[in-house]
Design a protein around this motif. Structure first.
Motif, mmCIF file in Angstrom:
data_model
loop_
_atom_site.group_PDB
_atom_site.id
_atom_site.type_symbol
_atom_site.label_atom_id
_atom_site.label_comp_id
_atom_site.label_asym_id
_atom_site.label_seq_id
_atom_site.Cartn_x
_atom_site.Cartn_y
_atom_site.Cartn_z
ATOM 1 N N TYR A 1 0.835 -1.279 0.259
ATOM 2 C CA TYR A 1 0.064 0.028 -0.170
ATOM 3 C C TYR A 1 0.931 1.349 0.061
ATOM 4 O O TYR A 1 0.294 2.374 0.267
ATOM 5 N N LEU A 2 2.067 1.038 -0.268
ATOM 6 C CA LEU A 2 3.118 2.432 -0.361
ATOM 7 C C LEU A 2 3.453 2.780 -1.800
ATOM 8 O O LEU A 2 3.307 1.739 -2.488
ATOM 9 N N TYR A 3 3.921 3.711 -1.987
ATOM 10 C CA TYR A 3 4.302 4.068 -3.435
ATOM 11 C C TYR A 3 5.464 3.441 -3.868
ATOM 12 O O TYR A 3 5.660 3.128 -4.953
ATOM 13 N N GLU A 4 6.344 3.112 -2.666
ATOM 14 C CA GLU A 4 7.709 2.534 -3.126
ATOM 15 C C GLU A 4 7.662 0.874 -3.359
ATOM 16 O O GLU A 4 6.600 0.359 -2.630
ATOM 17 N N ASP A 5 8.467 0.309 -3.976
ATOM 18 C CA ASP A 5 8.717 -1.169 -4.120
ATOM 19 C C ASP A 5 9.550 -1.434 -2.756
ATOM 20 O O ASP A 5 10.038 -0.671 -2.145
ATOM 21 N N PRO A 6 9.620 -2.690 -2.845
ATOM 22 C CA PRO A 6 10.559 -3.163 -1.525
ATOM 23 C C PRO A 6 11.942 -2.579 -1.777
ATOM 24 O O PRO A 6 12.526 -2.528 -3.001
ATOM 25 N N ARG A 7 12.584 -2.059 -0.762
ATOM 26 C CA ARG A 7 13.719 -1.339 -0.596
ATOM 27 C C ARG A 7 14.904 -2.326 -0.683
ATOM 28 O O ARG A 7 14.941 -3.259 0.134
ATOM 29 N N SER A 8 16.025 -1.797 -1.147
ATOM 30 C CA SER A 8 17.308 -2.725 -1.078
ATOM 31 C C SER A 8 18.096 -1.996 0.299
ATOM 32 O O SER A 8 17.286 -0.974 0.710
ATOM 33 N N ASP B 1 -4.131 4.244 1.766
ATOM 34 C CA ASP B 1 -4.597 3.580 0.386
ATOM 35 C C ASP B 1 -5.873 2.789 0.778
ATOM 36 O O ASP B 1 -6.127 2.370 1.959
ATOM 37 N N GLY B 2 -6.914 3.195 0.063
ATOM 38 C CA GLY B 2 -8.406 2.614 0.469
ATOM 39 C C GLY B 2 -8.312 1.222 0.510
ATOM 40 O O GLY B 2 -9.456 0.843 1.104
ATOM 41 N N HIS C 1 -12.640 10.514 0.961
ATOM 42 C CA HIS C 1 -12.587 9.169 0.280
ATOM 43 C C HIS C 1 -12.309 9.611 -1.175
ATOM 44 O O HIS C 1 -13.474 9.735 -1.903
ATOM 45 N N PHE C 2 -11.206 9.557 -1.817
ATOM 46 C CA PHE C 2 -10.884 9.922 -2.944
ATOM 47 C C PHE C 2 -10.772 8.706 -4.098
ATOM 48 O O PHE C 2 -10.010 7.895 -3.788
ATOM 49 N N VAL C 3 -11.835 8.516 -4.885
ATOM 50 C CA VAL C 3 -11.808 7.421 -5.570
ATOM 51 C C VAL C 3 -11.114 7.190 -6.844
ATOM 52 O O VAL C 3 -11.007 8.239 -7.776
ATOM 53 N N ARG C 4 -10.083 6.241 -6.807
ATOM 54 C CA ARG C 4 -9.144 6.133 -8.023
ATOM 55 C C ARG C 4 -8.503 7.234 -8.393
ATOM 56 O O ARG C 4 -8.521 7.651 -9.593
ATOM 57 N N ASN C 5 -7.859 7.785 -7.283
ATOM 58 C CA ASN C 5 -7.141 9.093 -7.853
ATOM 59 C C ASN C 5 -5.561 9.276 -7.543
ATOM 60 O O ASN C 5 -4.868 9.822 -7.835
ATOM 61 N N GLU C 6 -5.280 8.124 -6.978
ATOM 62 C CA GLU C 6 -3.611 7.591 -6.877
ATOM 63 C C GLU C 6 -3.225 6.644 -7.661
ATOM 64 O O GLU C 6 -3.814 5.297 -7.603
ATOM 65 N N LEU C 7 -2.195 6.763 -8.645
ATOM 66 C CA LEU C 7 -1.662 5.807 -9.156
ATOM 67 C C LEU C 7 -0.581 5.175 -8.393
ATOM 68 O O LEU C 7 0.476 5.694 -8.221
ATOM 69 N N VAL C 8 -0.823 4.140 -7.896
ATOM 70 C CA VAL C 8 0.116 3.133 -7.169
ATOM 71 C C VAL C 8 0.807 1.939 -7.862
ATOM 72 O O VAL C 8 -0.011 1.029 -8.122
ATOM 73 N N LYS C 9 2.252 1.728 -8.351
ATOM 74 C CA LYS C 9 2.575 0.856 -8.815
ATOM 75 C C LYS C 9 1.661 0.346 -10.259
ATOM 76 O O LYS C 9 1.547 -0.941 -10.511
ATOM 77 N N ASP D 1 -7.848 4.054 -4.581
ATOM 78 C CA ASP D 1 -8.592 5.144 -3.933
ATOM 79 C C ASP D 1 -7.705 5.478 -2.688
ATOM 80 O O ASP D 1 -6.725 4.814 -2.127
ATOM 81 N N GLU D 2 -7.878 6.819 -2.229
ATOM 82 C CA GLU D 2 -7.113 7.395 -1.233
ATOM 83 C C GLU D 2 -7.998 7.983 -0.003
ATOM 84 O O GLU D 2 -9.117 8.550 -0.514
ATOM 85 N N MET D 3 -7.715 7.538 1.226
ATOM 86 C CA MET D 3 -8.743 7.748 2.258
ATOM 87 C C MET D 3 -7.844 8.953 3.153
ATOM 88 O O MET D 3 -6.784 8.549 3.365
ATOM 89 N N VAL D 4 -8.448 9.875 3.778
ATOM 90 C CA VAL D 4 -7.816 10.911 4.220
ATOM 91 C C VAL D 4 -8.586 10.921 5.841
ATOM 92 O O VAL D 4 -9.810 11.211 5.740
ATOM 93 N N PHE D 5 -8.018 10.659 6.921
ATOM 94 C CA PHE D 5 -8.379 10.695 8.256
ATOM 95 C C PHE D 5 -7.619 11.916 8.843
ATOM 96 O O PHE D 5 -6.397 12.208 8.754
#
Length: 177
Positions: free
Chosen positions: A31-38, A122-123, A142-150, A155-159
């Motif tokens: 659920y993060l923008y990054e891939d697994p890190r070295s 991530d939703g 609750h933003f529907v399909r607004n984030e391109l992750v991998k 969806d993105e949720m803001v609390f």
């Protein structure tokens, strides 16, 4: 900082190998923008996370001394701050993240004087959503399909929580004896 079962201390370059033990796992970065890190990428992340106005911490189980995750809070404008957290999968589902976030909220409001704390997730991340709801965070968006992750639209949720809401919350942190 401390919770009932955790010591929470500043992140340092010496934590690279322990942080890499979970930041290198696909299930942690789902659920993060990054891939697994070295290991080198983990070291670079620590260098970025420990500079500027950001407060970055690691979570240490008091019973084993094991580093099990990290948590951070960074200031925005107008007294706002955003925070995030990551926990090793072997330690998920035992309340450690709830303890850590609860203490970070106390720290943000009581020690840093923030007016409003925000978490963006991530939703699809039901565990984080439930954690934030359990700590009485309000879902503000609750933003529907607004984030391109991998390569996938998610969806993105803001609390969020205001300092006066925390002051009246039943989820105040427990002080260890």
């Amino acid at each position: 900082m401390q919770t009932e079962r955790l010591d929470i201390r500043a992140l340092t370059p010496d934590d690279a190998k322990a942080c890499h033990s979970y930041q290198s796992l696909l299930e942690v970065t789902t659920y993060l923008y990054e891939d697994p890190r070295s290991l080198e990428e983990t070291e670079q992340w620590i260098a970025r996370a420990t500079t500027g106005d950001r407060d970055s911490f690691v979570l240490i189980r008091r019973d084993t001394g094991e580093l099990i995750g990290d948590i951070g809070i960074w200031p925005g404008e107008h007294g706002n701050a955003e925070f995030g957290y990551v926990l090793h999968p072997a330690h998920q589902g035992h309340g450690f993240a709830t303890e850590a976030v609860r203490e970070l909220v106390r720290f943000g409001f009581s020690e840093r004087g923030y007016r409003r704390l925000v978490a963006r997730i991530d939703g699809r991340n039901d565990a984080s959503r439930k954690l934030l709801e359990r700590l009485n965070f309000r879902r503000e968006a609750h933003f529907v399909r607004n984030e391109l992750v991998k390569g996938e639209w998610t969806d993105e949720m803001v609390f969020a929580m205001l300092d006066e809401e925390w002051a009246h919350s039943v989820e105040r942190p427990k002080v260890p004896s």
